[in-house]
Design a protein around this motif. Structure first.
Motif, PDB file in Angstrom:
ATOM      1  N   ILE A 199       0.815  -1.202   0.000  1.00  0.00           N
ATOM      2  CA  ILE A 199       0.000   0.000   0.000  1.00  0.00           C
ATOM      3  C   ILE A 199       0.856   1.262   0.000  1.00  0.00           C
ATOM      4  O   ILE A 199       0.413   2.322   0.407  1.00  0.00           O
ATOM      5  CB  ILE A 199      -1.018   0.034   1.162  1.00  0.00           C
ATOM      6  N   LYS A 200       2.089   1.137  -0.481  1.00  0.00           N
ATOM      7  CA  LYS A 200       2.956   2.308  -0.658  1.00  0.00           C
ATOM      8  C   LYS A 200       3.161   3.112   0.620  1.00  0.00           C
ATOM      9  O   LYS A 200       3.157   4.328   0.602  1.00  0.00           O
ATOM     10  CB  LYS A 200       2.382   3.265  -1.715  1.00  0.00           C
ATOM     11  N   CYS A 201       3.363   2.442   1.730  1.00  0.00           N
ATOM     12  CA  CYS A 201       3.590   3.184   2.960  1.00  0.00           C
ATOM     13  C   CYS A 201       5.024   3.701   3.021  1.00  0.00           C
ATOM     14  O   CYS A 201       5.343   4.507   3.875  1.00  0.00           O
ATOM     15  CB  CYS A 201       3.291   2.322   4.177  1.00  0.00           C
ATOM     16  N   CYS A 218       7.857  -4.182   6.828  1.00  0.00           N
ATOM     17  CA  CYS A 218       6.647  -4.125   6.005  1.00  0.00           C
ATOM     18  C   CYS A 218       5.410  -4.483   6.821  1.00  0.00           C
ATOM     19  O   CYS A 218       5.319  -5.601   7.327  1.00  0.00           O
ATOM     20  CB  CYS A 218       6.767  -5.073   4.830  1.00  0.00           C
ATOM     21  N   PRO A 219       4.429  -3.589   6.938  1.00  0.00           N
ATOM     22  CA  PRO A 219       3.239  -3.913   7.727  1.00  0.00           C
ATOM     23  C   PRO A 219       2.429  -5.042   7.105  1.00  0.00           C
ATOM     24  O   PRO A 219       1.667  -5.703   7.790  1.00  0.00           O
ATOM     25  CB  PRO A 219       2.426  -2.615   7.717  1.00  0.00           C
ATOM     26  N   ALA A 220       2.565  -5.247   5.813  1.00  0.00           N
ATOM     27  CA  ALA A 220       1.838  -6.330   5.160  1.00  0.00           C
ATOM     28  C   ALA A 220       2.652  -7.613   5.115  1.00  0.00           C
ATOM     29  O   ALA A 220       2.212  -8.603   4.552  1.00  0.00           O
ATOM     30  CB  ALA A 220       1.457  -5.920   3.742  1.00  0.00           C
ATOM     31  N   VAL A 240     -14.855  -0.806  -6.433  1.00  0.00           N
ATOM     32  CA  VAL A 240     -13.911  -1.932  -6.336  1.00  0.00           C
ATOM     33  C   VAL A 240     -13.321  -2.082  -4.948  1.00  0.00           C
ATOM     34  O   VAL A 240     -12.465  -2.912  -4.724  1.00  0.00           O
ATOM     35  CB  VAL A 240     -12.730  -1.813  -7.332  1.00  0.00           C
ATOM     36  N   LEU A 241     -13.768  -1.270  -4.015  1.00  0.00           N
ATOM     37  CA  LEU A 241     -13.101  -1.281  -2.722  1.00  0.00           C
ATOM     38  C   LEU A 241     -13.321  -2.542  -1.932  1.00  0.00           C
ATOM     39  O   LEU A 241     -14.393  -2.793  -1.405  1.00  0.00           O
ATOM     40  CB  LEU A 241     -13.578  -0.095  -1.872  1.00  0.00           C
ATOM     41  N   GLU A 242     -12.268  -3.325  -1.895  1.00  0.00           N
ATOM     42  CA  GLU A 242     -12.246  -4.433  -0.967  1.00  0.00           C
ATOM     43  C   GLU A 242     -10.811  -4.918  -0.904  1.00  0.00           C
ATOM     44  O   GLU A 242      -9.987  -4.542  -1.729  1.00  0.00           O
ATOM     45  CB  GLU A 242     -13.198  -5.542  -1.378  1.00  0.00           C
ATOM     46  N   GLY A 243     -10.528  -5.717   0.105  1.00  0.00           N
ATOM     47  CA  GLY A 243      -9.188  -6.303   0.214  1.00  0.00           C
ATOM     48  C   GLY A 243      -8.086  -5.257   0.159  1.00  0.00           C
ATOM     49  O   GLY A 243      -8.125  -4.236   0.830  1.00  0.00           O
ATOM     50  N   ASP A 244      -7.090  -5.498  -0.684  1.00  0.00           N
ATOM     51  CA  ASP A 244      -5.902  -4.651  -0.687  1.00  0.00           C
ATOM     52  C   ASP A 244      -6.177  -3.221  -1.139  1.00  0.00           C
ATOM     53  O   ASP A 244      -5.562  -2.293  -0.634  1.00  0.00           O
ATOM     54  CB  ASP A 244      -4.830  -5.282  -1.583  1.00  0.00           C
ATOM     55  N   LEU A 276      -5.874  -1.468  10.066  1.00  0.00           N
ATOM     56  CA  LEU A 276      -5.564  -1.973   8.728  1.00  0.00           C
ATOM     57  C   LEU A 276      -4.258  -1.416   8.185  1.00  0.00           C
ATOM     58  O   LEU A 276      -3.620  -2.032   7.352  1.00  0.00           O
ATOM     59  CB  LEU A 276      -6.698  -1.645   7.757  1.00  0.00           C
ATOM     60  N   VAL A 277      -3.854  -0.257   8.645  1.00  0.00           N
ATOM     61  CA  VAL A 277      -2.591   0.316   8.183  1.00  0.00           C
ATOM     62  C   VAL A 277      -1.432  -0.315   8.935  1.00  0.00           C
ATOM     63  O   VAL A 277      -0.456  -0.767   8.365  1.00  0.00           O
ATOM     64  CB  VAL A 277      -2.573   1.848   8.358  1.00  0.00           C
TER      65      VAL A 277
END
Lengths: 344, 525, 425
Positions: free
Chosen positions: A9-11, A66-68, B496-500, C322-323
Motif C-alpha cells: 500500500i505504498k507506505c 513491512c506492515p503487510a 472496487v473497494l475491498e481487500g488490498d 488496517l494500516v
C-alpha cells in the motif's frame, strides 16, 4: 506479476528502512519496493534494473518493517535466480562461482588453513569460508573458547561452502550441489555450531537443520558467563554491531546474549551506537558484485561508531568484520576473538 | 476567430480524426470540445485495436473495416499500439457451434486468424484456464486511446487547425437553411465567444442528438453504457476474448502496466455521467476469471464506465457498431454533417468519410491522406542517455511525436528526472511540461496525459506533486482543485473497494483527510 | 526447522509496539511489572505526524483543565462513553497520561510542548491546517499564533520530497492568518538528486550539511523559516537548536506525516519502554494465542528461525488497524487475525464535528475493530468480557485515526488498559 505484490500500500516503510537506499540513494538503487513490487509491472525495465538488483545486501530489514509482511528480500532473490538462469553471473560474481567449482569455497583459499579436527565428538563445528581462510583468528578463537568451556567438538574433514553466497548470486544448481555434499560430509552429529550468521541462517532455512550460532552455544550450553575472565589492564569502549543475519533471522536473543557477555568482561564498556542494527554492507553478494556500495555502507557504520566514541567495533560475524575493516577508521574485531582474548 | 471553414464539435477520436483529416486537406479548422479531450466513449473503452475477429460473426461490415483499419493504424500510429496479439478461447459452457461460425466469418470478412490447439493457446497465454475447449489466435493489439486522440489533435494543430478543450456550445444561430453562427463558452472561466462556420461537423458522440437539437434537427442516438475494471499488473501477454456471441465480461486487455477487463452493455435513456457499479464489477470479475483464473487473485484498482453512441438500427448488444455519416439538408440545415456510432479502431475511416462529406459542402475536391501520413515522423524508440534510458520506451509510448519536448523538460529542469509517481514511473519533468500546456486546466487533465496516479495507489501519493506543478500556473483555488480531483478518483474506487485496494484507501484517508483535512465528496455520479 | 527456545513467563504480554502498546507496556513496567512487548512491522505511529491530541477540540474548553461536560454528554464517541462509565475521572487521567508520556519522551531526547488542554494551529507540508495539543517542540515552534509578526520562509531542499514550498504557498494562497509566506527552493551540496527518502536525506545531511544550511537560512530575509525534517531522534534537539542559534532565526519543521517525525516518536517510545524496564522484541510475530474460556493463557512468538512460548498473567492487544497490520480484511469485512476476540463496529454513528464524512462502506471498515468494555477488556466472540485480556489503541472499534480521537485518544486507552491489567495481576 508477483501476486504478493498486491498487498503493497505504498507506505514507504521499506524504502525508508533500506540501508542501501539510505546510504547510496534512490538514484542508484530503486529499493525493495522498486525492485520487488514495482518492477514486475514494467518488464521492459528488467535490463536496466539488473544492475540495481545486485546492490541489495539481503539484510531483511525491508521485510521486517513491512506492515503487510511482504517477502521482499525473497522476491529480490527470486529475480536474481531468474536472471541467472538466463544470463549467467554478474561480472563480479564469476569469481565466487570459479572458487566454488575449484575449491568448494566462496573465496580463494588461504595458503595455510587450519587443520580439520576429526574426532568422535557429537558437536560439529562448521567454520565457514571466511573463518577458515580470511580471518582464521575466528576459527582459532572459537576452538579456544570451546576448549575453555570443555566442549569437545570436531570439524568435518571435508566440507563445502554452505551455499549462502550462491543463493545471493542466484545459482540454484550449485546451491543444490553443495547442500547435498555437506549433508553427506556432516555424517552424523548431535549439534551443529557455526561461526557465521550467514551459514547459521542458511542451514536453518535451506538445509532444514537446527544449528546454533557460536554465541548461542556459548551462552546456553557452554555456560561462558561462568568462565573466569582475565583482569583488565585498560578500559575499552566497545560498540556492538548487530549483524543482520543474527538479529533478524536467528533472533534478537543472540544480540542480547552478546551484549550481556560483553558487559560482564572487566574493563569493557558497551557504548550505544546509532544504527547498530543497520547493515554493514557485507551481505548479499554485494562485496563481490558492487564493492563500492559495500564500502559506502561500511564507512557509514564506522561513522556511527566514531560518533559513539567507540574504541572498537565488535561484530559477531566474519563477513561484517571483513567488510567494516575495509572502511578503516575504527578497529573491528570478531566477537569470539574479542571474548577469547579476555578469558583465562 | 470570427470565421472558420470547418467547425468540428467533439474532441474524441472521431472529432480529432476529422480535424486532422480536414487540416491535412488544407481546410481551416476549429475544433471545440466541452470537457477535456476523450471525454466520452474515447475515454472509457478497453483500448482494443480490433483485428475484426470480435465482429466477424455479428457485424461483418465492421469486421472488414476493423481488419483493414487496424493495419492502417499500425502504420500511422505505431507508438500508440502495443502489438501484443490476441487469442479467442471458448469454455465448456459456450455454444459449441460458435467456433465454426467464427472461422467462416473471419474467412469471409478478411480477418486474419489462425486455429490453435489448447496446448498452443496455453503456450501463448499461460494464464488461460485449463478448461478451454477451442482457441484461435488473431491480430488484436492494445491501443492507448489518449495517446491516439492527443496525437491526432497535435497533428491537426501542426497542419494549422485550432483545437480547444473546455469550450461548450451554447447555441446555434440558424439562418436560411444553415447554421450561421455558433456561440460557445469556456467551461472553466465562463467567457463567451462565437464563430461563423461554413460547415459544422457534429462529432459529439453520445451527445450528437442533443447537439443536433440545438439546430432544431432531429437525430436519434442510442446511448449505451459499458463498464470496465482495471486490474493491477499484466496478467496476460496479449488480449484474450471469449469465443462466443458477444456478452458481458468477454474481454481481457493488457494496457501499459495494468489489465483491463470488460465490458457490460446497458442502454441509457440519455447521455450523462456514467459510473461503474459494484454489481458490474462483480459480474465482470466472475466472467473474466472464467477465462483467466489468475485474475481472481488480481487487485482491482479502479472501475470506469464509458458511454457509447450506437446507430439506431437495433437495440442493446446487437445494435450495429457500424457508423453513419449523415447530412441534414432535408431537415432544413444544409451545412451540418453528423457522424454517429463506430469504434475506436475505425475512427480514421469514419473521419475520412465525414471529412469527404464536409468537403463536398465546402466545395472542395481535395482527398484525404490520413491513411498515408503518419502521426509521428520517426518510428523507433529514442535512444536516451544515462538515467533517462530506462524511461525511454514509456515516454515514447505516451507522447510519440511530443516526446522531444517532454524529454527536454526532464533533462533541463533541476529536479526533472525525479520520479513523482512510483506506480507508473512518471518523472517530474513530464508533469511540469504538461502543467504549462494551455490544454491542461484540471489535475485530471494532467494525470490523464502523463498517466500519473493511474497505478495501484490511485494518486494517493502523487496527487500533491501534480497539484504543485499545476497550482502555480492557474488562478483556480488549489485546495478545491485537489478535492475535485480526489472526488473524481473516488468514483472509480468506490465500486472496487475491498481487500488490498481498501487497505490502500484507508492509508490514503489517513493522509489526505486525517492529516491534511481535505474533503472528498462521496457519492456516485 | 524452527528451533524452540525455552518458554518464558511474564506478568504482562503486550502485542504491538506502536504508541499504544509501548505506552501500556511502559505504564505497567513503571509499576514493577515484568513486561514483554512483541511487535513486527512498521507501526502506524512511525508513519504519523508525531503530534498528539488527547481529546476532541470541542470537548475541551480553552481554560486549562476544563472539560465541557455537556459536550461530552452529547458526544456519541465510544471513548466518551467509556470515560463516563468508568471509575477514572477524565481530567485526572489526562493529566497523568500527559505527564507520564511527556516525561518519558523528554528522557529520550524528544521534547514536546506541554499542554493537553489547549489546541493550537500549525501548517502541514501540504499547506493545510493542523490542530493539536502536543507536538515535538521544533514543530510546535511553528505555531501560527506565534508567527503573527513578520513573514515566513518555506525552505525546500532540492531532492527532499517532504517539503514542496511551491505547493504549500499555493495551498495557503501566499499567506497564513496574515503571515506572509514565501517559497524558496535551495540546493545543498551534500544532498542526493532525483529524490530522496526522508532517511536518506537525514543520513546525507548528517555528513556535513549543517554549515551550508545555516548559511542558506541566514541569507533569507524572513525571520521564521520552515524546513523539511532532517534529523533522527539522536540529533534533533542538538541539530535544530544549532540551526536556530547560529542563524538567529525561528527555524521549525512543518507538520509532516510519513517521515522522520513519526520515526522519531516511534524510536523515542521504544527507548522509553526499554528505559522503564520492558523487554522489547521487534521483528517477532505472535503466531498463536491460547485462551481458556475468558482467560488468555499463553502465546507463541516466532522469528524466521526461532520459536518461543510465553505465558503471562495479563495480555494487552495493541496491534493497530488496517494500516498498522493488526486487523485483517476478508473482502470488505474486518476480522480478528487471532479468530479469538469480538470485532465489530458501533453502527450508524454520525461523524463527530470536525470529522470526515465517509462513504458508508468505507466508514464501516475504518471504524471497525475490537470491541471492549469500559475497562478496555476484550470480549469473546459471544460477547463475554475477558478476565485478563485488554485492547488498546487504534485496533479498537472507532479508534482508528482519523475516525477516533487521534493518537492521544489511543494513548488514553492504553493507560486505562494498563490500569485494569495491573489490577488483575
Amino acid at each position: 506479476m508477483a501476486p504478493f505484490a498486491n498487498r503493497c500500500i505504498k507506505c514507504d516503510s521499506c524504502q525508508k528502512a533500506c540501508p542501501v537506499v539510505t546510504i547510496e540513494g534512490l538514484r542508484s538503487f530503486s529499493g525493495p519496493r522498486g525492485l520487488a513490487v514495482d518492477s514486475s509491472r514494467f518488464p521492459e525495465d528488467a535490463e536496466a534494473l539488473r544492475d540495481n538488483l545486485y546492490k541489495c545486501t539481503a539484510c531483511f530489514r525491508c521485510g521486517d518493517v513491512c506492515p503487510a509482511r511482504l517477502p521482499l528480500t525473497g522476491q529480490i532473490m527470486a529475480l536474481r535466480r531468474s536472471i541467472f538462469a538466463k544470463d549467467k553471473a554478474l561480472g563480479g560474481h564469476a569469481r565466487i562461482l570459479a572458487n566454488i567449482d575449484q575449491h568448494r569455497r566462496s573465496i580463494e583459499p588461504a595458503a595455510r588453513r587450519p587443520e580439520a579436527k576429526p574426532s568422535d565428538a557429537k558437536l560439529l563445528y562448521f567454520p565457514g569460508c571466511i573463518a577458515e581462510n580470511r580471518l582464521p583468528i575466528i576459527y582459532q578463537s572459537t576452538a579456544s573458547l570451546l576448549t575453555k568451556g570443555k566442549a569437545a567438538f570436531r570439524v568435518p574433514e571435508r566440507w563445502s561452502c554452505c551455499g549462502a553466497p550462491l543463493e545471493k548470486v542466484g545459482d540454484s544448481e550449485r546451491l543444490r550441489l553443495v547442500r547435498e555434499e555437506n549433508l553427506r560430509f556432516f555424517d552424523g552429529f548431535e549439534r551443529l555450531v557455526t561461526s557465521c550468521p550467514g551459514c547459521t541462517t542458511h542451514f536453518i532455512q535451506d538445509y532444514g537443520l537446527e544449528p546454533l550460532h557460536t554465541i548461542e552455544l556459548l551462552y546456553e550450553v557452554v555456560g561462558v558467563r561462568k568462565l573466569p575472565a582475565l583482569p583488565s589492564h585498560r578500559k575499552v569502549k566497545v560498540a556492538l554491531h548487530q549483524p543482520c543475519h543474527l538479529a533478524r533471522t536467528v533472533g534478537q536473543h543472540v544480540i542480547d546474549y552478546a551484549a550481556e557477555i560483553l558487559q560482564r568482561l572487566p574493563g569493557v564498556r558497551l557504548v550505544e551506537m546509532e544504527d547498530a542494527d543497520r547493515c554493514c554492507g557485507g551481505g548479499g553478494g554485494v562485496v563481490a558484485g558492487h564493492p563500492d556500495v559495500a564500502l559506502a555502507l561500511a564507512k557509514a557504520k564506522v561513522e556511527s561508531a566514531k560518533r559513539a566514541k567507540a574504541d572498537l567495533i565488535v561484530a559477531p560475524c566474519p563477513f561484517c568484520v571483513m567488510n567494516i575493516s575495509r572502511a578503516g577508521g575504527v578497529e573491528t574485531v570478531d566477537f569470539t576473538n574479542f571474548l577469547d582474548a579476555r578469558l583465562k | 476567430m470570427a470565421r472558420v471553414e470547418a467547425l468540428v464539435i467533439g474532441g474524441g477520436a472521431t472529432g480529432a480524426g476529422v480535424a486532422r483529416d480536414l487540416a491535412l486537406r488544407g481546410v481551416e479548422v476549429l475544433l471545440l470540445e466541452r470537457g477535456d479531450f476523450c471525454n466520452g466513449a474515447s475515454g472509457g473503452n478497453h483500448g482494443m485495436l480490433h483485428s475484426g475477429a470480435r465482429y466477424a460473426v455479428k457485424d461483418p461490415g465492421s469486421a472488414a473495416d476493423c481488419a483493414s483499419e487496424s493495419r492502417v493504424l499500425r502504420r500511422i500510429a505505431p507508438y500508440c499500439i502495443e502489438d501484443c496479439g490476441g487469442v479467442f478461447v471458448s469454455l465448456p459452457e459456450d455454444d459449441p457451434t460458435y467456433p465454426d461460425r467464427f472461422e467462416r466469418a473471419c474467412k469471409s470478412t478478411g480477418v486474419v486468424y489462425s486455429p490453435l490447439t489448447v496446448q498452443e493457446a496455453r503456450g501463448i497465454e499461460p494464464e488461460l484456464s485449463p478448461e478451454i475447449r477451442s482457441a484461435f489466435s488473431v491480430n488484436d493489439a492494445s491501443l492507448d486511446p489518449f495517446a491516439l486522440v492527443l496525437g491526432n489533435m497535435e497533428s491537426a494543430r501542426d497542419a494549422g487547425a485550432k483545437v480547444l478543450n473546455y469550450k461548450s456550445i451554447q447555441s446555434f444561430k440558424v439562418g436560411r437553411g444553415s447554421i450561421d453562427e455558433v456561440i460557445f463558452r469556456d467551461a472553466v472561466t465562463g467567457e463567451a465567444d462565437k464563430v461563423k462556420p461554413e460547415v459544422v461537423v457534429n462529432a459529439a458522440g453520445a451527445w450528437a442528438g442533443e447537439l443536433a437539437a440545438m439546430a432544431r434537427v432531429k437525430l436519434e442516438v442510442q446511448v449505451d453504457k459499458g463498464t470496465m475494471v482495471v486490474i493491477d499488473g499484466r496478467h496476460t501477454r496479449g488480449l484474450v476474448n471469449r469465443l462466443r456471441s458477444p456478452t458481458n465480461g468477454d474481454i481481457v486487455v493488457p494496457n501499459h502496466s495494468s489489465t483491463i477487463i470488460g465490458t457490460t452493455s446497458a442502454p441509457m435513456s440519455r447521455p450523462g455521467p456514467a459510473c461503474a457499479t459494484k454489481e458490474d464489477v462483480q459480474e465482470l470479475s466472475q466472467q473474466a476469471t472464467r477465462i483467466c483464473p489468475s485474475l481472481a487473485k488480481g487487485r482491482a484498482v479502479r472501475a470506469y464506465a464509458g458511454i457509447r453512441a450506437l446507430s439506431p438500427a437495433a437495440t442493446g448488444r446487437d445494435a450495429s457498431r457500424g457508423y453513419q455519416v449523415v447530412e441534414h439538408s432535408r431537415q432544413g440545415v444544409d451545412n451540418l454533417v453528423s457522424i454517429l456510432g463506430g469504434k475506436l479502431t475505425t475512427y480514421r475511416l469514419m473521419a475520412e468519410k465525414t471529412a469527404d462529406l464536409a468537403c463536398l459542402t465546402l466545395g472542395s475536391t481535395r482527398s484525404g491522406r490520413t491513411a498515408q501520413a503518419p502521426l509521428c515522423e520517426d518510428e523507433g524508440e529514442p535512444h536516451l542517455e544515462g538515467s533517462l534510458q530506462m524511461y525511454s520506451r514509456r515516454i515514447w509510448r505516451k507522447y510519440g511525436p511530443g516526446r522531444e519536448k517532454v524529454l527536454a523538460a526532464c533533462a533541463q529542469r533541476s529536479r526533472g528526472t525525479e520520479v513523482v509517481c512510483s506506480c507508473e514511473q512518471v518523472l517530474l519533468g513530464e508533469l511540469e511540461h504538461f502543467a504549462a500546456h494551455p490544454d491542461v486546466r484540471t489535475l485530471s487533465d494532467l494525470t490523464r496525459r502523463t498517466r500519473a496516479g493511474m497505478g495501484y495507489c490511485q494518486s494517493g501519493m502523487c496527487a500533491l506533486q501534480a497539484l504543485s506543478s499545476l497550482a502555480s500556473r492557474t488562478e483556480q483555488d488549489p485546495k478545491r482543485m485537489l478535492e475535485e480531483f480526489l472526488s473524481e478518483r473516488w468514483k472509480g474506487l468506490s465500486p472496487v473497494l475491498e481487500g488490498d485496494q481498501l487497505r490502500q484507501e484507508v492509508l490514503k484517508r489517513y493522509l489526505l483527510t486525517g492529516t491534511y483535512h481535505l474533503s472528498i465528496r462521496e457519492g456516485g455520479c | 526447522m524452527l528451533r524452540e527456545l525455552p518458554p518464558i513467563k511474564v506478568d504482562a504480554l503486550v502485542i504491538g509496539h506502536g504508541a499504544s502498546g509501548l505506552m501500556a507496556a511502559s505504564a505497567l513496567a513503571s509499576q514493577n511489572n515484568n513486561v514483554l512487548v512483541v511487535g513486527k512491522g512498521a507501526t502506524a505511529t512511525s508513519m504519523s505526524t508525531g503530534c498528539i491530541s488527547y481529546i476532541r477540540k470541542d470537548i475541551l474548553r480553552q481554560e486549562r483543565g476544563a472539560i465541557d461536560l455537556e459536550a461530552l454528554a452529547r458526544s456519541v464517541h465510544p471513548f466518551n462513553d467509556i470515560m463516563e462509565r468508568g471509575s477514572l475521572a477524565l481530567e485526572e487521567v489526562l493529566l497523568q497520561v500527559s505527564s507520564f508520556f511527556q516525561r518519558s519522551l523528554s528522557d529520550q531526547g524528544l521534547e514536546m510542548t506541554d499542554d493537553a488542554f489547549h489546541f493550537f494551529d500549525m501548517l502541514t507540508n501540504a499547506g493545510t491546517m493542523y490542530s493539536c495539543s502536543i507536538a515535538p517542540s521544533f514543530t510546535a515552534s511553528g505555531r501560527l499564533d506565534r508567527l503573527r509578526e513578520g513573514s515566513l520562509a518555506l525552505l525546500g531542499i532540492e531532492g527532499h520530497r517532504d517539503l514542496d514550498p511551491r505547493l504549500v504557498a499555493a495551498m495557503c494562497a501566499g499567506h497564513v492568518d496574515g503571515v506572509r509566506v514565501r517559497p524558496y527552493w535551495r540546493k545543498l551540496d551534500c544532498m542526493g538528486h532525483g529524490g530522496m527518502t526522508a532517511t536518506e536525506a537525514a543520513a546525507r545531511f548528517k555528513n556535513g550539511g549543517t554549515q551550508e544550511l545555516i548559511k542558506t537560512i541566514s541569507d533569507l530575509e524572513e525571520d521564521s523559516v520552515a524546513i523539511p525534517p532532517l534529523f533522527g531522534l539522536q540529533s534533533v534537539h542538538k541539530g535544530m537548536s544549532e540551526l536556530c542559534s547560529e542563524s538567529e532565526k525561528n527555524v521549525f519543521e512543518l507538520v509532516t506525516p510519513m517521515s522522520l517525525p513519526g520515526l522519531r516518536l516511534q524510536d523515542a517510545m521504544e527507548r522509553s519502554a526499554v528505559g522503564h524496564g520492558c523487554h522489547l522484541m521487534k521483528n517477532h510475530l505472535v503466531t498463536r494465542l491460547e485462551v481458556k474460556r475468558e482467560r488468555a493463557v499463553s502465546a507463541l512468538i516466532e522469528t524466521p528461525t526461532r520459536r518461543q512460548a510465553v505465558s503471562f498473567n495479563s495480555l494487552i492487544l495493541a496491534t493497530g488497524d488496517l494500516v498498522g497490520g493488526g486487523l485483517a480484511l476478508a473482502g470488505r469485512e474486518v476480522v480478528d487475525p487471532f479468530s479469538t476476540f469480538k470485532v465489530g463496529w458501533f453502527g450508524k454513528t454520525e461523524p463527530l464535528p470536525g470529522q470526515t464524512r465517509y462513504d458508508a462502506a468505507m466508514r464501516q471498515v475504518v471504524e471497525a475493530g475490537y470491541l471492549v468494555t469500559h475497562e478496555m477488556r476484550l470480549m469473546t466472540k459471544e460477547g463475554r468480557p475477558f478476565e485478563n485480556a485488554f485492547g488498546a489503541g487504534s485496533t479498537l472499534a472507532s479508534f482508528s485515526f482519523p475516525t477516533g480521537v487521534g493518537l492521544g485518544g489511543e494513548l488514553l486507552t492504553a493507560w486505562i488498559a494498563a490500569e485494569y491489567a495491573k489490577e488483575g495481576s
